[in-house]
Design a protein around this motif. Structure first.
Motif, PDB file in Angstrom:
ATOM      1  N   ASP A  18     -13.164 -19.667  -9.103  1.00 17.73           N
ATOM      2  CA  ASP A  18     -13.941 -18.484  -9.507  1.00 17.73           C
ATOM      3  C   ASP A  18     -14.006 -17.420  -8.420  1.00 17.73           C
ATOM      4  O   ASP A  18     -14.456 -16.311  -8.658  1.00 17.73           O
ATOM      5  CB  ASP A  18     -15.376 -18.900  -9.856  1.00 17.73           C
ATOM      6  N   ALA A  20     -12.056 -15.066  -6.144  1.00 18.26           N
ATOM      7  CA  ALA A  20     -10.720 -14.478  -5.973  1.00 18.26           C
ATOM      8  C   ALA A  20     -10.583 -13.866  -4.589  1.00 18.26           C
ATOM      9  O   ALA A  20     -11.569 -13.391  -4.017  1.00 18.26           O
ATOM     10  CB  ALA A  20     -10.494 -13.412  -7.042  1.00 18.26           C
ATOM     11  N   GLY A  60     -22.023  -7.431  -2.535  1.00 20.64           N
ATOM     12  CA  GLY A  60     -21.184  -7.624  -3.714  1.00 20.64           C
ATOM     13  C   GLY A  60     -19.805  -8.185  -3.459  1.00 20.64           C
ATOM     14  O   GLY A  60     -18.949  -8.157  -4.337  1.00 20.64           O
ATOM     15  N   THR A  61     -19.556  -8.697  -2.265  1.00 20.94           N
ATOM     16  CA  THR A  61     -18.209  -9.168  -1.941  1.00 20.94           C
ATOM     17  C   THR A  61     -17.996 -10.647  -2.229  1.00 20.94           C
ATOM     18  O   THR A  61     -16.915 -11.175  -1.973  1.00 20.94           O
ATOM     19  CB  THR A  61     -17.879  -8.893  -0.456  1.00 20.94           C
ATOM     20  N   GLY A  62     -19.034 -11.333  -2.704  1.00 25.89           N
ATOM     21  CA  GLY A  62     -18.837 -12.723  -3.114  1.00 25.89           C
ATOM     22  C   GLY A  62     -19.445 -13.767  -2.180  1.00 25.89           C
ATOM     23  O   GLY A  62     -19.069 -14.931  -2.243  1.00 25.89           O
ATOM     24  N   LYS A  63     -20.398 -13.357  -1.357  1.00 31.48           N
ATOM     25  CA  LYS A  63     -21.004 -14.319  -0.425  1.00 31.48           C
ATOM     26  C   LYS A  63     -21.785 -15.401  -1.169  1.00 31.48           C
ATOM     27  O   LYS A  63     -21.640 -16.590  -0.898  1.00 31.48           O
ATOM     28  CB  LYS A  63     -21.902 -13.582   0.587  1.00 31.48           C
ATOM     29  N   THR A  64     -22.598 -14.958  -2.124  1.00 29.85           N
ATOM     30  CA  THR A  64     -23.371 -15.915  -2.914  1.00 29.85           C
ATOM     31  C   THR A  64     -22.433 -16.808  -3.730  1.00 29.85           C
ATOM     32  O   THR A  64     -22.603 -18.026  -3.797  1.00 29.85           O
ATOM     33  CB  THR A  64     -24.326 -15.160  -3.866  1.00 29.85           C
ATOM     34  N   LEU A  65     -21.429 -16.152  -4.314  1.00 29.57           N
ATOM     35  CA  LEU A  65     -20.443 -16.865  -5.125  1.00 29.57           C
ATOM     36  C   LEU A  65     -19.748 -17.953  -4.301  1.00 29.57           C
ATOM     37  O   LEU A  65     -19.582 -19.095  -4.750  1.00 29.57           O
ATOM     38  CB  LEU A  65     -19.423 -15.837  -5.616  1.00 29.57           C
ATOM     39  N   ASP A 116     -30.004 -16.019   0.978  1.00 32.32           N
ATOM     40  CA  ASP A 116     -29.425 -14.688   0.818  1.00 32.32           C
ATOM     41  C   ASP A 116     -30.294 -13.701   1.606  1.00 32.32           C
ATOM     42  O   ASP A 116     -31.491 -13.928   1.769  1.00 32.32           O
ATOM     43  CB  ASP A 116     -29.420 -14.323  -0.678  1.00 32.32           C
ATOM     44  N   HIS A 200     -12.030 -11.868 -13.802  1.00 31.78           N
ATOM     45  CA  HIS A 200     -13.036 -11.297 -14.709  1.00 31.78           C
ATOM     46  C   HIS A 200     -12.455 -10.822 -16.031  1.00 31.78           C
ATOM     47  O   HIS A 200     -13.196 -10.535 -16.968  1.00 31.78           O
ATOM     48  CB  HIS A 200     -13.824 -10.200 -13.987  1.00 31.78           C
ATOM     49  N   ALA A 225     -18.217  -7.399  -7.060  1.00 32.15           N
ATOM     50  CA  ALA A 225     -19.314  -7.164  -8.010  1.00 32.15           C
ATOM     51  C   ALA A 225     -19.041  -5.909  -8.837  1.00 32.15           C
ATOM     52  O   ALA A 225     -19.296  -5.883 -10.049  1.00 32.15           O
ATOM     53  CB  ALA A 225     -20.639  -7.042  -7.265  1.00 32.15           C
TER      54      ALA A 225
HETATM   55  P1  ATP Z   1     -25.040  -9.321  -1.967  1.00 35.99           P
HETATM   56  O1  ATP Z   1     -24.752  -9.125  -0.514  1.00 35.99           O
HETATM   57  O2  ATP Z   1     -25.320  -8.044  -2.690  1.00 35.99           O
HETATM   58  O3  ATP Z   1     -25.985 -10.446  -2.266  1.00 35.99           O
HETATM   59  P2  ATP Z   1     -22.775 -11.024  -2.472  1.00 35.99           P
HETATM   60  O4  ATP Z   1     -21.741 -10.799  -1.428  1.00 35.99           O
HETATM   61  O5  ATP Z   1     -23.609 -12.237  -2.393  1.00 35.99           O
HETATM   62  O6  ATP Z   1     -23.634  -9.729  -2.628  1.00 35.99           O
HETATM   63  P3  ATP Z   1     -22.128 -11.976  -5.052  1.00 35.99           P
HETATM   64  O7  ATP Z   1     -23.542 -11.993  -5.507  1.00 35.99           O
HETATM   65  O8  ATP Z   1     -21.499 -13.252  -4.700  1.00 35.99           O
HETATM   66  O9  ATP Z   1     -21.994 -10.984  -3.843  1.00 35.99           O
HETATM   67  O10 ATP Z   1     -21.219 -11.225  -6.101  1.00 35.99           O
HETATM   68  C1  ATP Z   1     -21.754 -10.718  -7.305  1.00 35.99           C
HETATM   69  C2  ATP Z   1     -20.791 -10.970  -8.442  1.00 35.99           C
HETATM   70  O11 ATP Z   1     -19.600 -10.204  -8.233  1.00 35.99           O
HETATM   71  C3  ATP Z   1     -20.316 -12.399  -8.522  1.00 35.99           C
HETATM   72  O12 ATP Z   1     -21.187 -13.196  -9.278  1.00 35.99           O
HETATM   73  C4  ATP Z   1     -18.965 -12.237  -9.196  1.00 35.99           C
HETATM   74  O13 ATP Z   1     -19.113 -12.064 -10.583  1.00 35.99           O
HETATM   75  C5  ATP Z   1     -18.449 -10.935  -8.623  1.00 35.99           C
HETATM   76  N1  ATP Z   1     -17.619 -11.148  -7.429  1.00 35.99           N
HETATM   77  C6  ATP Z   1     -17.875 -10.742  -6.165  1.00 35.99           C
HETATM   78  N2  ATP Z   1     -16.892 -11.103  -5.328  1.00 35.99           N
HETATM   79  C7  ATP Z   1     -15.988 -11.780  -6.066  1.00 35.99           C
HETATM   80  C8  ATP Z   1     -14.755 -12.441  -5.766  1.00 35.99           C
HETATM   81  N3  ATP Z   1     -14.252 -12.465  -4.523  1.00 35.99           N
HETATM   82  N4  ATP Z   1     -14.107 -13.044  -6.780  1.00 35.99           N
HETATM   83  C9  ATP Z   1     -14.593 -13.022  -8.030  1.00 35.99           C
HETATM   84  N5  ATP Z   1     -15.749 -12.438  -8.368  1.00 35.99           N
HETATM   85  C10 ATP Z   1     -16.446 -11.810  -7.412  1.00 35.99           C
END
Ligand code: ATP
Length: 270
Positions: A18, A20, A60-65, A116, A200, A225
């Protein structure tokens, strides 16, 4: 009403599939997955399993993901909380809440704790003393440090924390045996945007004129994101127009809409 202290997910479905792009970051967290799955392999040779890692990068770069995918891949429970909720919602009880969180995670170990926006509790102490709730924040931070120091070598709980401001964090957090690893999670380049679109677009009914290369070229500066938003927005636009599949024009309209939103957001900030 009783505010929720933290989320606990004992059946995480998120996997590396999931997530990418982020090849470097995935490689680094793969190690953490291995530690959680097979701790004895490391400890029997006298090694100490790391207690924490910091995921650093823009929103929004996917840290939580990625953190969630670590739990999903290792098949361990995922305890998560947001630093900002913590400071706002739990005035006077921050430290005891941290204690509860770690107690729960230890009982269910191996486990991941994810914090977070750790900068909300982890800002350097003794600075920005105008907020009034600073003592509270410091108590919470101190408790977090105490908990991490208190882990034995076989506790098997790994704490991941995310921030987009590593520079403001209290240096004590980064000391050996705490968040002593930093993993960078950057905005995607054109090829990574392609991979994120692929993820996505999976659930979306696509028209034949859709071209992922084109979409990635149209979205410089977009985070994962933002791309997830574009895909969803395009599907909604297509549906609103009574279409049977989502086409190129729907995506272009969605991209415009997201860019409009980003510009508005930036105006408010600056
Ligand atoms: P924040 O700093 O705002 O908390 P974050 O880095 O934790 O952001 P996420 O919450 O992981 O970002 O990303 C939000 C959503 O964006 C994810 O649930 C996913 O749907 C999408 N997303 C972000 N990065 C990716 C990725 N590398 N691959 C696929 N989907 C992504």
């Amino acid at each position: 009403s009783k505010a929720k202290l933290f989320d606990e997910n004992t059946d995480v479905k998120t996997s590396f599939r999931d997530v990418a792009g982020l090849e470097g970051a995935k490689e680094e967290v793969q190690e953490i997955v291995d530690f959680l799955k097979n701790p004895e392999k490391y400890t029997k040779l006298g090694g100490k399993i790391p207690k924490g890692a910091l995921l650093v990068g823009p929103p929004g770069t996917g840290k939580t993901l990625l953190a969630k995918a670590v739990a999903g891949e290792a098949k361990v429970p995922f305890f998560s909380l947001s630093g900002s909720d913590f400071v706002e919602m739990f005035v006077g009880v921050g430290a005891s809440r941290v204690r509860d969180l770690f107690k729960q995670a230890k009982e269910k170990s191996p486990a991941i704790i994810f914090i977070d926006e750790i900068d909300a509790i982890g800002r350097a102490r003794g600075k920005n003393n105008f907020s009034g709730s600073n003592d509270e924040r410091e108590n919470t931070l101190n408790q977090l440090l105490t908990e991490m120091d208190g882990f034995g070598t076989n506790t098997n709980v790994i704490v991941l924390a995310a921030t987009n401001r590593a520079d403001v964090l209290d240096k004590a957090l980064m000391r050996a045996g705490r968040f002593d690893r930093q993993i960078f999670v950057d905005l995607p380049d054109i090829n990574e945007r392609k991979e994120i679109f692929e993820v996505h677009l999976r659930p979306i009914k696509k028209s034949d004129d859709l071209d992922i290369d084109f979409l990635s070229r149209q979205t410089p500066g977009f985070s994962g994101a933002d791309i997830a938003n574009v895909c969803n927005e395009a599907a909604l636009i297509a549906a609103r127009n009574g279409k049977k599949a989502v086409d190129k024009q729907d995506f272009l309209d969605a991209v415009d809409r997201i860019i409009g939103g980003l510009e508005k957001k930036n105006k408010i900030v600056t």
